[in-house]
Design a protein around this motif. Structure first.
Motif, PDB file in Angstrom:
ATOM      1  N   ASP A   1       9.998   3.165 -46.395  1.00 56.28           N
ATOM      2  CA  ASP A   1      11.170   2.774 -45.377  1.00 56.28           C
ATOM      3  C   ASP A   1      12.318   3.796 -45.498  1.00 56.28           C
ATOM      4  OD1 ASP A   1       9.496   0.813 -44.201  1.00 56.28           O
ATOM      5  OD2 ASP A   1      10.096  -0.572 -45.638  1.00 56.28           O
ATOM      6  N   ARG A   2      13.236   3.967 -44.632  1.00 56.46           N
ATOM      7  CA  ARG A   2      14.321   4.709 -44.605  1.00 56.46           C
ATOM      8  C   ARG A   2      15.363   4.123 -43.395  1.00 56.46           C
ATOM      9  NH1 ARG A   2      13.066  10.589 -41.782  1.00 56.46           N
ATOM     10  NH2 ARG A   2      12.603   9.737 -39.880  1.00 56.46           N
ATOM     11  N   ASP A   3      16.487   4.135 -43.673  1.00 59.09           N
ATOM     12  CA  ASP A   3      17.494   3.959 -42.688  1.00 59.09           C
ATOM     13  C   ASP A   3      18.596   5.088 -42.921  1.00 59.09           C
ATOM     14  OD1 ASP A   3      19.695   2.968 -40.970  1.00 59.09           O
ATOM     15  OD2 ASP A   3      19.993   1.160 -42.134  1.00 59.09           O
ATOM     16  N   LEU A   4      18.321   5.949 -41.801  1.00 57.99           N
ATOM     17  CA  LEU A   4      19.233   7.051 -41.698  1.00 57.99           C
ATOM     18  C   LEU A   4      20.522   6.815 -41.353  1.00 57.99           C
ATOM     19  CD1 LEU A   4      16.618   9.830 -40.416  1.00 57.99           C
ATOM     20  CD2 LEU A   4      17.147   9.256 -42.698  1.00 57.99           C
ATOM     21  N   SER A   5      21.093   5.632 -41.019  1.00 58.38           N
ATOM     22  CA  SER A   5      22.309   5.245 -40.664  1.00 58.38           C
ATOM     23  C   SER A   5      23.154   4.676 -41.906  1.00 58.38           C
ATOM     24  CB  SER A   5      22.464   4.190 -39.615  1.00 58.38           C
ATOM     25  OG  SER A   5      21.800   2.997 -40.173  1.00 58.38           O
ATOM     26  N   ASP A   6      22.237   4.597 -42.831  1.00 57.74           N
ATOM     27  CA  ASP A   6      22.998   4.272 -43.930  1.00 57.74           C
ATOM     28  C   ASP A   6      22.820   5.520 -45.187  1.00 57.74           C
ATOM     29  OD1 ASP A   6      23.502   3.270 -46.876  1.00 57.74           O
ATOM     30  OD2 ASP A   6      21.670   2.226 -47.112  1.00 57.74           O
ATOM     31  N   PRO A   7      24.199   5.909 -45.401  1.00 53.02           N
ATOM     32  CA  PRO A   7      24.318   7.039 -46.509  1.00 53.02           C
ATOM     33  C   PRO A   7      23.589   7.321 -47.603  1.00 53.02           C
ATOM     34  CG  PRO A   7      26.444   6.553 -45.430  1.00 53.02           C
ATOM     35  CD  PRO A   7      25.649   5.221 -45.123  1.00 53.02           C
ATOM     36  N   GLU A   8      23.350   5.906 -48.232  1.00 54.01           N
ATOM     37  CA  GLU A   8      22.383   5.916 -49.606  1.00 54.01           C
ATOM     38  C   GLU A   8      21.040   6.186 -49.277  1.00 54.01           C
ATOM     39  OE1 GLU A   8      21.652   6.225 -53.456  1.00 54.01           O
ATOM     40  OE2 GLU A   8      23.478   6.507 -52.390  1.00 54.01           O
ATOM     41  N   SER A   9      20.577   5.380 -48.242  1.00 58.10           N
ATOM     42  CA  SER A   9      18.993   5.582 -47.988  1.00 58.10           C
ATOM     43  C   SER A   9      18.739   6.741 -47.270  1.00 58.10           C
ATOM     44  CB  SER A   9      18.963   4.317 -46.707  1.00 58.10           C
ATOM     45  OG  SER A   9      17.486   4.391 -46.357  1.00 58.10           O
ATOM     46  N   ALA A  10      19.831   7.297 -46.755  1.00 54.74           N
ATOM     47  CA  ALA A  10      19.390   8.665 -46.127  1.00 54.74           C
ATOM     48  C   ALA A  10      19.366   9.625 -47.186  1.00 54.74           C
ATOM     49  CB  ALA A  10      20.431   9.083 -45.093  1.00 54.74           C
ATOM     50  N   ARG A  11      20.263   9.551 -48.444  1.00 50.61           N
ATOM     51  CA  ARG A  11      20.384  10.663 -49.219  1.00 50.61           C
ATOM     52  C   ARG A  11      18.998  10.553 -50.147  1.00 50.61           C
ATOM     53  NH1 ARG A  11      24.825   8.802 -51.382  1.00 50.61           N
ATOM     54  NH2 ARG A  11      26.095  10.322 -50.454  1.00 50.61           N
TER      55      ARG A  11
END
Length: 383
Positions: free
Chosen positions: A231-241
């Motif tokens: 899973d990822r959430d590219l709108s969340d900077p930490e998740s995207a990083r």
């Protein structure tokens, strides 16, 4: 042994382009850090935890933490490694991802640069007492292009839907800024693994950020999110990083024979390595491709090897197409008799398919198993 200090750095040994992490030279890593206001103490405490751990990592030699005399929020971390491979193993590990996570909450921006050491004052080229390794023997000849790849896996059974989404998106604007331009994007799949290779002239980080911000790219990324195994959430900077850190598939070797043929076909081959053997496999393929680049008869005009952990991908430009190429040469073997050494480093079905060694049919079957399915290959105008 290093070249004499009087030898000019501009000496060119060959017109061939060759870039590699496998020459045994010492590595200098530079990390530029911009710390958030009021987060200096948190940054220092986090760094101390990292430093105390990295000192025990095999291949690590030394470390320095420096603060700007002009802007106290700017810091510089430098580290020296015996060579590039142990650093790349460490920086791509899940342990490293976990340990640097607290650092991201106290910094505005970071930038990592990696350099082989070519010249040094007041020290021998090889220090046998410390095992610090050697200096890079001569400057490499580059072409001004940075090559990088991203890889991730999708849920089994979703491959066809994901391939359609990835093939249909509109290409982003190639010009990033006055100094940076996207030259080529090549996307392949092998089973449920996706590999996107890009070629950039200028600043790789700026290019990656530019692509990620394009509406057409963001729409495609959102559309494939339900199919991802992680899973990822590219709108969340930490998740995207974290996602992009894990997805990074750096180029560890690139060589071109110096021959350009616009009609050459681009292909990608997947070499799943046995656990812990990814770097050794990439090194073996690099050695073979270096030797092949010296042969003007070789149909392989260009090769880039990407490696992270046990994922090894070889991107090749082939004169006349892959179907007309000798399977051994296409796989990166000087001849069929060299298959045994490659087999010892491959995992699963890939090892079985190559294990028969000298049989042409067996190598042809191994090549079919290694071929990645092309999804899209786009060159920017003027590239």
């Amino acid at each position: 042994m290093s070249t004499p200090a009087s030898e000019p750095l501009t000496r060119q040994m060959s017109h061939r382009v060759s870039q590699s992490v496998f020459d045994g030279s010492r590595l200098r890593v530079v990390l530029l850090v911009d710390v958030n206001d009021g987060a200096q103490q948190q940054f220092l405490e986090t760094y101390e935890q990292l430093r105390s751990h990295v000192e025990s990592v095999p291949g690590h030699v030394s470390e320095q933490l420096c603060q700007s005399i002009e802007n106290p929020s700017q810091w510089l971390i430098t580290s020296e490694w015996e060579s590039a491979p142990p650093f790349l193993d460490w920086v791509s590990s899940e342990e490293h991802v976990r340990m640097v996570k607290p650092l991201h909450s106290c910094v505005r921006d970071t930038r990592s640069l990696r350099f082989h050491v070519v010249r040094e004052t007041g020290a021998p080229a090889v220090d046998a007492g410390t095992g610090r390794g050697s200096l890079q023997t001569s400057p490499r000849v580059g072409d001004g292009v940075i090559r990088h790849a991203l890889t991730f896996t999708v849920e089994p059974g979703s491959e066809e839907a994901v391939a359609k989404l990835l093939a249909d998106y509109a290409a982003p604007e190639p010009q990033v800024d006055v100094n940076t331009r996207l030259l080529r994007t090549s996307l392949f799949m092998h089973g449920n693994r996706v590999v996107r290779a890009i070629e950039v002239r200028g600043d790789l980080l700026a290019a990656l950020r530019h692509v990620a911000q394009q509406p057409e790219v963001r729409a495609v990324e959102e559309a494939i999110n339900p199919y991802l195994e992680q899973d990822r959430d590219l709108s969340d900077p930490e998740s995207a990083r974290v996602f992009y850190t894990r997805a990074a598939l750096p180029a560890v070797h690139h060589v071109t024979a110096g021959q350009e043929e616009p009609e050459a076909e681009r292909h990608a081959l997947s070499y799943p390595a046995r656990p812990g053997c990814g770097m050794r496999l990439a090194r073996l393929l690099a050695q073979r491709d270096e030797a092949a680049a010296d042969d003007p008869r070789s149909p392989v005009l260009c090769s880039t090897i990407f490696q992270r952990d046990d994922v090894v991908v070889r991107l090749i430009d082939v004169r006349g197409g892959l179907d007309a190429c000798d399977p051994a040469i296409a796989l990166g073997l000087p001849d069929a008799s060299q298959a045994a050494e490659l087999t010892t480093l491959l995992d699963g079905p890939a090892a079985t398919e190559a294990a028969a060694g000298e049989g042409g049919d067996d190598l042809a079957r191994a090549l079919r198993g290694a071929r990645m399915v092309p999804v899209t290959d786009r060159r920017s105008p003027g590239a």
